[in-house]
Design a protein around this motif. Sequence first.
Motif, PDB file in Angstrom:
ATOM      1  N   PHE A 137     -12.778 -16.696   5.758  1.00  0.00           N
ATOM      2  CA  PHE A 137     -11.660 -17.061   4.895  1.00  0.00           C
ATOM      3  C   PHE A 137     -10.826 -15.859   4.447  1.00  0.00           C
ATOM      4  O   PHE A 137      -9.991 -15.983   3.556  1.00  0.00           O
ATOM      5  N   ASP A 138     -11.026 -14.703   5.068  1.00  0.00           N
ATOM      6  CA  ASP A 138     -10.256 -13.519   4.713  1.00  0.00           C
ATOM      7  C   ASP A 138      -8.829 -13.606   5.239  1.00  0.00           C
ATOM      8  O   ASP A 138      -8.597 -14.063   6.361  1.00  0.00           O
ATOM      9  N   GLU A 139      -7.893 -13.157   4.431  1.00  0.00           N
ATOM     10  CA  GLU A 139      -6.522 -12.955   4.876  1.00  0.00           C
ATOM     11  C   GLU A 139      -6.429 -11.516   5.365  1.00  0.00           C
ATOM     12  O   GLU A 139      -6.955 -10.601   4.729  1.00  0.00           O
ATOM     13  N   VAL A 140      -5.747 -11.302   6.471  1.00  0.00           N
ATOM     14  CA  VAL A 140      -5.621  -9.962   7.031  1.00  0.00           C
ATOM     15  C   VAL A 140      -4.201  -9.460   6.782  1.00  0.00           C
ATOM     16  O   VAL A 140      -3.234 -10.117   7.148  1.00  0.00           O
ATOM     17  N   VAL A 141      -4.097  -8.309   6.127  1.00  0.00           N
ATOM     18  CA  VAL A 141      -2.804  -7.678   5.871  1.00  0.00           C
ATOM     19  C   VAL A 141      -2.759  -6.407   6.696  1.00  0.00           C
ATOM     20  O   VAL A 141      -3.651  -5.570   6.605  1.00  0.00           O
ATOM     21  N   ASP A 142      -1.718  -6.282   7.529  1.00  0.00           N
ATOM     22  CA  ASP A 142      -1.575  -5.120   8.401  1.00  0.00           C
ATOM     23  C   ASP A 142      -0.344  -4.335   7.966  1.00  0.00           C
ATOM     24  O   ASP A 142       0.740  -4.894   7.863  1.00  0.00           O
ATOM     25  N   GLN A 143      -0.535  -3.055   7.676  1.00  0.00           N
ATOM     26  CA  GLN A 143       0.578  -2.189   7.305  1.00  0.00           C
ATOM     27  C   GLN A 143       0.403  -0.847   7.974  1.00  0.00           C
ATOM     28  O   GLN A 143      -0.640  -0.216   7.840  1.00  0.00           O
ATOM     29  N   ASP A 144       1.418  -0.433   8.701  1.00  0.00           N
ATOM     30  CA  ASP A 144       1.395   0.863   9.384  1.00  0.00           C
ATOM     31  C   ASP A 144       0.150   1.027  10.249  1.00  0.00           C
ATOM     32  O   ASP A 144      -0.437   2.108  10.322  1.00  0.00           O
ATOM     33  N   GLY A 145      -0.282  -0.054  10.888  1.00  0.00           N
ATOM     34  CA  GLY A 145      -1.431  -0.001  11.773  1.00  0.00           C
ATOM     35  C   GLY A 145      -2.769  -0.005  11.079  1.00  0.00           C
ATOM     36  O   GLY A 145      -3.794   0.203  11.719  1.00  0.00           O
ATOM     37  N   VAL A 146      -2.792  -0.230   9.776  1.00  0.00           N
ATOM     38  CA  VAL A 146      -4.034  -0.267   9.009  1.00  0.00           C
ATOM     39  C   VAL A 146      -4.218  -1.669   8.439  1.00  0.00           C
ATOM     40  O   VAL A 146      -3.298  -2.236   7.852  1.00  0.00           O
ATOM     41  N   GLN A 154       0.842  -1.166   0.000  1.00  0.00           N
ATOM     42  CA  GLN A 154       0.000   0.000   0.000  1.00  0.00           C
ATOM     43  C   GLN A 154       0.887   1.228   0.000  1.00  0.00           C
ATOM     44  O   GLN A 154       1.853   1.306   0.737  1.00  0.00           O
ATOM     45  N   THR A 155       0.525   2.167  -0.812  1.00  0.00           N
ATOM     46  CA  THR A 155       1.251   3.428  -0.831  1.00  0.00           C
ATOM     47  C   THR A 155       0.827   4.262   0.379  1.00  0.00           C
ATOM     48  O   THR A 155      -0.205   3.991   1.003  1.00  0.00           O
ATOM     49  N   PRO A 156       1.612   5.292   0.720  1.00  0.00           N
ATOM     50  CA  PRO A 156       1.206   6.165   1.832  1.00  0.00           C
ATOM     51  C   PRO A 156      -0.186   6.768   1.637  1.00  0.00           C
ATOM     52  O   PRO A 156      -0.939   6.917   2.601  1.00  0.00           O
ATOM     53  N   ALA A 157      -0.543   7.114   0.401  1.00  0.00           N
ATOM     54  CA  ALA A 157      -1.871   7.686   0.150  1.00  0.00           C
ATOM     55  C   ALA A 157      -2.968   6.671   0.456  1.00  0.00           C
ATOM     56  O   ALA A 157      -4.006   7.015   1.025  1.00  0.00           O
ATOM     57  N   ALA A 158      -2.752   5.402   0.093  1.00  0.00           N
ATOM     58  CA  ALA A 158      -3.741   4.361   0.378  1.00  0.00           C
ATOM     59  C   ALA A 158      -3.841   4.112   1.874  1.00  0.00           C
ATOM     60  O   ALA A 158      -4.946   3.959   2.415  1.00  0.00           O
ATOM     61  N   VAL A 159      -2.713   4.079   2.559  1.00  0.00           N
ATOM     62  CA  VAL A 159      -2.724   3.871   4.013  1.00  0.00           C
ATOM     63  C   VAL A 159      -3.500   4.994   4.696  1.00  0.00           C
ATOM     64  O   VAL A 159      -4.320   4.749   5.586  1.00  0.00           O
ATOM     65  N   GLU A 160      -3.267   6.231   4.273  1.00  0.00           N
ATOM     66  CA  GLU A 160      -3.974   7.364   4.884  1.00  0.00           C
ATOM     67  C   GLU A 160      -5.479   7.279   4.639  1.00  0.00           C
ATOM     68  O   GLU A 160      -6.279   7.524   5.539  1.00  0.00           O
ATOM     69  N   ARG A 161      -5.883   6.931   3.424  1.00  0.00           N
ATOM     70  CA  ARG A 161      -7.314   6.798   3.111  1.00  0.00           C
ATOM     71  C   ARG A 161      -7.947   5.702   3.960  1.00  0.00           C
ATOM     72  O   ARG A 161      -9.040   5.874   4.512  1.00  0.00           O
ATOM     73  N   LEU A 162      -7.259   4.565   4.080  1.00  0.00           N
ATOM     74  CA  LEU A 162      -7.778   3.458   4.886  1.00  0.00           C
ATOM     75  C   LEU A 162      -7.846   3.841   6.364  1.00  0.00           C
ATOM     76  O   LEU A 162      -8.798   3.490   7.056  1.00  0.00           O
ATOM     77  N   ARG A 163      -6.854   4.572   6.836  1.00  0.00           N
ATOM     78  CA  ARG A 163      -6.871   5.030   8.239  1.00  0.00           C
ATOM     79  C   ARG A 163      -8.089   5.913   8.488  1.00  0.00           C
ATOM     80  O   ARG A 163      -8.753   5.807   9.527  1.00  0.00           O
ATOM     81  N   ASN A 164      -8.421   6.775   7.542  1.00  0.00           N
ATOM     82  CA  ASN A 164      -9.603   7.628   7.689  1.00  0.00           C
ATOM     83  C   ASN A 164     -10.885   6.799   7.744  1.00  0.00           C
ATOM     84  O   ASN A 164     -11.817   7.138   8.481  1.00  0.00           O
ATOM     85  N   LEU A 165     -10.951   5.716   6.965  1.00  0.00           N
ATOM     86  CA  LEU A 165     -12.131   4.843   6.992  1.00  0.00           C
ATOM     87  C   LEU A 165     -12.279   4.158   8.345  1.00  0.00           C
ATOM     88  O   LEU A 165     -13.370   4.081   8.899  1.00  0.00           O
ATOM     89  N   VAL A 166     -11.179   3.661   8.871  1.00  0.00           N
ATOM     90  CA  VAL A 166     -11.222   2.916  10.131  1.00  0.00           C
ATOM     91  C   VAL A 166     -11.493   3.840  11.312  1.00  0.00           C
ATOM     92  O   VAL A 166     -12.152   3.457  12.273  1.00  0.00           O
ATOM     93  N   ASN A 167     -10.982   5.061  11.233  1.00  0.00           N
ATOM     94  CA  ASN A 167     -11.139   5.996  12.352  1.00  0.00           C
ATOM     95  C   ASN A 167     -12.345   6.911  12.201  1.00  0.00           C
ATOM     96  O   ASN A 167     -12.544   7.801  13.020  1.00  0.00           O
ATOM     97  N   GLY A 168     -13.159   6.708  11.179  1.00  0.00           N
ATOM     98  CA  GLY A 168     -14.338   7.543  10.952  1.00  0.00           C
ATOM     99  C   GLY A 168     -15.464   7.206  11.906  1.00  0.00           C
ATOM    100  O   GLY A 168     -15.340   6.338  12.770  1.00  0.00           O
ATOM    101  N   PRO A 169     -16.599   7.893  11.753  1.00  0.00           N
ATOM    102  CA  PRO A 169     -17.740   7.679  12.652  1.00  0.00           C
ATOM    103  C   PRO A 169     -18.341   6.273  12.534  1.00  0.00           C
ATOM    104  O   PRO A 169     -18.940   5.779  13.476  1.00  0.00           O
ATOM    105  N   HIS A 170     -18.168   5.628  11.396  1.00  0.00           N
ATOM    106  CA  HIS A 170     -18.652   4.260  11.196  1.00  0.00           C
ATOM    107  C   HIS A 170     -17.474   3.410  10.722  1.00  0.00           C
ATOM    108  O   HIS A 170     -17.305   3.198   9.522  1.00  0.00           O
TER     109      HIS A 170
END
Length: 104
Positions: free
Chosen positions: A46-55, A1-17
């Motif tokens: 059956f999901d694989e979980v990938v963790d990068q930079d806490g996301v 994941q690029t830094p831009a993707a990590v930041e977008r995903l972080r916003n999704l996880v830390n959002g109101p929902h």
Amino acid sequence: QTPAAVERLRNLVNGPHPQHLRIGVKNRGCAGLAYNLEYVDKPGKFDEVVDQDGVRVLIDGRALFSVIGSEMDWKEDGLSAKFVFKNPNIKDACGCGESFSVDS
């Protein structure tokens, strides 16, 4: 994941929902496969979980072979905002870039 993707995903996880992104593939398009992204509350059996930079990103186990080694990026321009992939497994792609195929 690029830094831009990590930041977008972080916003999704830390959002109101808080949600996680699950990456999968569906059979469609002229080349055979297309990415399928969906937001889910928790990993599936059956999901694989990938963790990068806490996301965390979830990868549908059925899609693992098709997307392993891919780089995910977040792109925004005047017309769209979306996740895009650089996938080293692609052997063929349609002209519009919406579908692809990999060796089986």
